[in-house]
Enzyme design. Structure first.
Site, PDB file in Angstrom:
ATOM      1  N   TYR A  28       0.991  -1.306  -0.155  1.00  0.00           N
ATOM      2  CA  TYR A  28      -0.025  -0.214  -0.101  1.00  0.00           C
ATOM      3  C   TYR A  28       0.827   1.183  -0.049  1.00  0.00           C
ATOM      4  O   TYR A  28       0.637   2.034  -0.808  1.00  0.00           O
ATOM      5  CB  TYR A  28      -1.208  -0.157   1.260  1.00  0.00           C
ATOM      6  CG  TYR A  28      -2.079   1.217   1.372  1.00  0.00           C
ATOM      7  CD1 TYR A  28      -2.891   1.128   0.434  1.00  0.00           C
ATOM      8  CD2 TYR A  28      -1.787   2.145   2.093  1.00  0.00           C
ATOM      9  CE1 TYR A  28      -4.001   2.195   0.520  1.00  0.00           C
ATOM     10  CE2 TYR A  28      -2.563   3.163   2.182  1.00  0.00           C
ATOM     11  CZ  TYR A  28      -3.624   3.281   1.415  1.00  0.00           C
ATOM     12  OH  TYR A  28      -4.605   4.171   1.609  1.00  0.00           O
ATOM     13  N   ASP A  29       1.872   1.469   1.015  1.00  0.00           N
ATOM     14  CA  ASP A  29       2.352   2.466   1.222  1.00  0.00           C
ATOM     15  C   ASP A  29       3.391   2.983  -0.301  1.00  0.00           C
ATOM     16  O   ASP A  29       3.275   4.008  -0.534  1.00  0.00           O
ATOM     17  CB  ASP A  29       3.453   2.566   2.453  1.00  0.00           C
ATOM     18  CG  ASP A  29       2.727   2.229   3.521  1.00  0.00           C
ATOM     19  OD1 ASP A  29       1.578   2.027   3.525  1.00  0.00           O
ATOM     20  OD2 ASP A  29       3.399   2.049   4.680  1.00  0.00           O
ATOM     21  N   GLU A  30       4.339   1.957  -0.389  1.00  0.00           N
ATOM     22  CA  GLU A  30       5.048   1.803  -1.720  1.00  0.00           C
ATOM     23  C   GLU A  30       4.128   2.280  -2.992  1.00  0.00           C
ATOM     24  O   GLU A  30       4.734   2.890  -3.896  1.00  0.00           O
ATOM     25  CB  GLU A  30       6.156   0.925  -1.813  1.00  0.00           C
ATOM     26  CG  GLU A  30       7.254   0.749  -0.544  1.00  0.00           C
ATOM     27  CD  GLU A  30       7.969   1.936  -0.462  1.00  0.00           C
ATOM     28  OE1 GLU A  30       7.712   3.096  -1.119  1.00  0.00           O
ATOM     29  OE2 GLU A  30       9.067   1.810   0.027  1.00  0.00           O
ATOM     30  N   VAL A  90      -9.966   1.832  12.915  1.00  0.00           N
ATOM     31  CA  VAL A  90     -10.187   1.947  14.247  1.00  0.00           C
ATOM     32  C   VAL A  90     -11.545   2.522  14.503  1.00  0.00           C
ATOM     33  O   VAL A  90     -12.326   1.768  15.697  1.00  0.00           O
ATOM     34  CB  VAL A  90      -9.109   2.709  15.010  1.00  0.00           C
ATOM     35  CG1 VAL A  90      -8.828   4.179  14.710  1.00  0.00           C
ATOM     36  CG2 VAL A  90      -9.260   2.460  16.517  1.00  0.00           C
ATOM     37  N   ASN A 134     -14.242  -0.076  13.873  1.00  0.00           N
ATOM     38  CA  ASN A 134     -14.124  -1.261  14.714  1.00  0.00           C
ATOM     39  C   ASN A 134     -14.512  -0.905  15.990  1.00  0.00           C
ATOM     40  O   ASN A 134     -15.388  -1.765  16.284  1.00  0.00           O
ATOM     41  CB  ASN A 134     -12.549  -1.293  14.985  1.00  0.00           C
ATOM     42  CG  ASN A 134     -12.028  -2.776  14.258  1.00  0.00           C
ATOM     43  OD1 ASN A 134     -12.759  -3.550  13.581  1.00  0.00           O
ATOM     44  ND2 ASN A 134     -10.764  -2.940  14.653  1.00  0.00           N
ATOM     45  N   GLN A 168      -0.741   5.310  21.681  1.00  0.00           N
ATOM     46  CA  GLN A 168      -0.516   6.007  20.447  1.00  0.00           C
ATOM     47  C   GLN A 168      -1.697   6.703  20.119  1.00  0.00           C
ATOM     48  O   GLN A 168      -2.709   6.449  20.047  1.00  0.00           O
ATOM     49  CB  GLN A 168      -0.334   4.703  19.619  1.00  0.00           C
ATOM     50  CG  GLN A 168      -1.568   3.999  18.879  1.00  0.00           C
ATOM     51  CD  GLN A 168      -1.805   2.743  20.154  1.00  0.00           C
ATOM     52  OE1 GLN A 168      -1.635   2.959  21.209  1.00  0.00           O
ATOM     53  NE2 GLN A 168      -2.375   1.786  19.336  1.00  0.00           N
ATOM     54  N   THR A 169      -1.323   8.060  19.291  1.00  0.00           N
ATOM     55  CA  THR A 169      -2.404   8.739  18.742  1.00  0.00           C
ATOM     56  C   THR A 169      -2.584   8.816  17.323  1.00  0.00           C
ATOM     57  O   THR A 169      -1.835   8.330  16.474  1.00  0.00           O
ATOM     58  CB  THR A 169      -1.918  10.363  19.146  1.00  0.00           C
ATOM     59  OG1 THR A 169      -0.794  10.518  18.310  1.00  0.00           O
ATOM     60  CG2 THR A 169      -1.647  10.664  20.740  1.00  0.00           C
TER      61      THR A 169
HETATM   62  N1  LIG Z   1     -10.505   6.439   4.272  1.00  0.00           N
HETATM   63  C1  LIG Z   1      -9.062   6.872   4.690  1.00  0.00           C
HETATM   64  O1  LIG Z   1      -9.216   7.313   5.896  1.00  0.00           O
HETATM   65  C2  LIG Z   1      -8.361   7.209   3.586  1.00  0.00           C
HETATM   66  C3  LIG Z   1      -6.877   7.732   4.114  1.00  0.00           C
HETATM   67  C4  LIG Z   1      -5.990   7.789   3.150  1.00  0.00           C
HETATM   68  C5  LIG Z   1      -6.091   7.454   1.815  1.00  0.00           C
HETATM   69  N2  LIG Z   1      -7.138   6.991   1.370  1.00  0.00           N
HETATM   70  C6  LIG Z   1      -7.401   6.893   0.033  1.00  0.00           C
HETATM   71  O2  LIG Z   1      -8.735   7.312  -0.402  1.00  0.00           O
HETATM   72  C7  LIG Z   1      -9.386   6.045  -1.442  1.00  0.00           C
HETATM   73  C8  LIG Z   1     -10.582   5.644  -1.021  1.00  0.00           C
HETATM   74  O3  LIG Z   1     -10.376   5.302   0.328  1.00  0.00           O
HETATM   75  P1  LIG Z   1     -11.736   4.664   0.912  1.00  0.00           P
HETATM   76  O4  LIG Z   1     -11.449   4.929   2.565  1.00  0.00           O
HETATM   77  O5  LIG Z   1     -13.055   5.059   0.390  1.00  0.00           O
HETATM   78  O6  LIG Z   1     -11.663   3.010   0.732  1.00  0.00           O
HETATM   79  P2  LIG Z   1     -12.746   1.742   0.326  1.00  0.00           P
HETATM   80  O7  LIG Z   1     -11.956   0.522   0.518  1.00  0.00           O
HETATM   81  O8  LIG Z   1     -14.130   2.171   0.880  1.00  0.00           O
HETATM   82  O9  LIG Z   1     -12.909   2.489  -1.215  1.00  0.00           O
HETATM   83  C9  LIG Z   1     -12.110   2.092  -2.433  1.00  0.00           C
HETATM   84  C10 LIG Z   1     -12.728   1.611  -3.703  1.00  0.00           C
HETATM   85  O10 LIG Z   1     -11.831   1.192  -4.745  1.00  0.00           O
HETATM   86  C11 LIG Z   1     -12.339   0.089  -5.272  1.00  0.00           C
HETATM   87  N3  LIG Z   1     -11.343  -0.413  -5.957  1.00  0.00           N
HETATM   88  C12 LIG Z   1     -10.263  -1.027  -5.241  1.00  0.00           C
HETATM   89  N4  LIG Z   1      -9.436  -1.722  -5.996  1.00  0.00           N
HETATM   90  C13 LIG Z   1     -10.076  -1.341  -7.514  1.00  0.00           C
HETATM   91  C14 LIG Z   1      -9.545  -1.489  -8.873  1.00  0.00           C
HETATM   92  N5  LIG Z   1      -8.402  -2.267  -9.003  1.00  0.00           N
HETATM   93  N6  LIG Z   1     -10.407  -1.051 -10.037  1.00  0.00           N
HETATM   94  C15 LIG Z   1     -11.337  -0.494  -9.440  1.00  0.00           C
HETATM   95  N7  LIG Z   1     -11.743  -0.128  -8.345  1.00  0.00           N
HETATM   96  C16 LIG Z   1     -11.178  -0.637  -7.324  1.00  0.00           C
HETATM   97  C17 LIG Z   1     -13.037  -0.483  -4.104  1.00  0.00           C
HETATM   98  O11 LIG Z   1     -14.020  -1.559  -4.723  1.00  0.00           O
HETATM   99  C18 LIG Z   1     -13.731   0.604  -3.579  1.00  0.00           C
HETATM  100  O12 LIG Z   1     -14.803   0.874  -3.915  1.00  0.00           O
HETATM  101  C19 LIG Z   1      -8.143   5.212  -1.498  1.00  0.00           C
HETATM  102  O13 LIG Z   1      -7.159   5.446  -2.589  1.00  0.00           O
HETATM  103  C20 LIG Z   1      -7.331   5.244  -0.286  1.00  0.00           C
HETATM  104  O14 LIG Z   1      -6.016   4.630  -0.459  1.00  0.00           O
HETATM  105  C21 LIG Z   1      -8.465   6.832   2.284  1.00  0.00           C
END
Ligand SMILES: NC(=O)c1ccc[n+]([C@@H]2O[C@H](COP(=O)([O-])OP(=O)(O)OC[C@H]3O[C@@H](n4cnc5c(N)ncnc54)[C@H](O)[C@@H]3O)[C@@H](O)[C@H]2O)c1
Length: 311
Positions: free
Chosen positions: A144-146, A186, A189, A208-209
């Site tokens: 995810y991170d990279e 979290v 959950n 942890q915060t």
């Molecule tokens: N929610 C947070 O706190 C948070 C924090 C940092 C970054 N993000 C980023 O925001 C975006 C949305 O996050 P979210 O919380 O809504 O997550 P989520 O898992 O609810 O939504 C992600 C969506 O992407 C779709 N998806 C996954 N792989 C796919 C692919 N290969 N092709 C097409 N669709 C695909 C999933 O079906 C889902 O609908 C993500 O990119 C996530 O990394 C979210």
């Protein structure tokens, strides 16, 4: 008004973003493979003639005519992104290449949903955008991170090489209605455990915060970022800098749900960052934005959503 593509638009953030874009008068096309998202999140939009949803995996090219692209497709919670880590990296990296290719072909403006995870386990607190991060390249969170770091690289290289109009926003922990109830994040959950009368499980000693941003605040910042002038690319942090310990969060959830659940402690997962808090000076100055919803108000909305789903 624009034709806007939202990848990942059936997920938590993408469904709220679609609501806002439709309210603002845009046409919205969602492309999602439903890995973690569901049609139910966008069900209330199904009768809207300006809304369309298609099953599509962003690791494959997409040919549509749009003016703006919000690239959100990617599972966001560790439970989901670690289930198929190779696909997670592909989603971030191939997904970015495909969506940037589309933006280049049709001349669209494109925004990447990046993440505070690009900072890894930070030595700088709070994290400004200028901090390069401390990320393990070979651990279980690295897919995810990279993947997200590489996606940022691609965005900036498309800008330098092809002069694409890009925006990169780094999202910090966001919560609200339509979060997946079983994805191990979290806030969801704790709420689900409290509502079900199960023990609230804290990893580590609870000191942890984290900082938590309510979804409406996040979406307002995202659309403001898209609407900035072409000279503004980010990366820009979006989040709520108010910090809470996990123990404080658990106690607040117990109080608001009036739950009798007990709090239990278990070992910290590998590479779990100890502290994470955004420096949002850039967002305040360049987006003229600031989070408005406090944790307690946001939790009330989220709890009432989960109550309607679970009870
Ligand atoms: N929610 C947070 O706190 C948070 C924090 C940092 C970054 N993000 C980023 O925001 C975006 C949305 O996050 P979210 O919380 O809504 O997550 P989520 O898992 O609810 O939504 C992600 C969506 O992407 C779709 N998806 C996954 N792989 C796919 C692919 N290969 N092709 C097409 N669709 C695909 C999933 O079906 C889902 O609908 C993500 O990119 C996530 O990394 C979210």
């Amino acid at each position: 008004m624009s034709r806007v593509l939202v990848t990942g638009g059936a997920g938590f953030l993408g469904s709220h973003l679609s609501d806002k874009l439709l309210n603002d008068g845009h046409d919205v096309l969602v492309a999602d493979n439903f890995f973690t998202g569901s049609k139910e999140n966008d069900q209330h939009l199904s009768q809207n003639s300006r809304f369309k949803i298609m099953r599509h995996d962003v690791t494959f090219p997409l040919y549509v005519e749009v003016d703006q692209i919000y690239n959100l497709a990617c599972p966001a919670s560790p439970i989901h992104y670690q289930r198929d880590p190779v696909q997670t990296t592909k989603t971030s990296v191939h997904g970015a290449i495909n969506m940037l290719g589309l933006a280049k072909r049709v001349g669209a403006k494109i925004l990447q949903a990046s993440t505070s995870e690009v900072y890894g386990d930070p030595e700088v607190h709070p994290q400004p955008e200028s901090y390069w991060g401390r990320v393990n390249p070979s651990g279980i969170r690295s897919c995810y991170d990279e993947g997200k770091r590489c996606a940022e690289t691609l965005f900036f290289d498309y800008r330098r090489q092809h002069n694409l109009r890009i925006k990169v926003v780094r999202i910090f922990n966001t919560y609200g209605p339509r979060m997946h109830p079983n994805d191990g994040r979290v806030v969801s959950n704790f709420i689900v455990q409290a509502l079900r009368g199960k023990n609230i499980s804290i990893y580590g000693d609870g000191s942890q915060t984290r900082s938590f941003c309510y979804v409406d605040d996040l979406i307002a910042a995202m659309t403001s970022a898209m609407d900035t002038s072409d000279g503004f690319t980010g990366p820009v942090n979006i989040g709520n800098p108010s910090e809470f310990t996990m123990l404080e969060l658990a106690e607040m959830v117990l109080r608001l749900t009036q739950s009798k659940s007990a709090i239990t402690f278990s070992p910290l997962p590998q590479d779990d960052p100890k502290q994470r808090k955004p420096d949002i000076t850039l967002a305040q100055n360049s987006l003229n934005w600031q989070p408005k919803v406090g944790l307690e108000d946001g939790l009330r909305e989220t709890i009432s959503y989960f109550k309607s789903k679970l009870l």
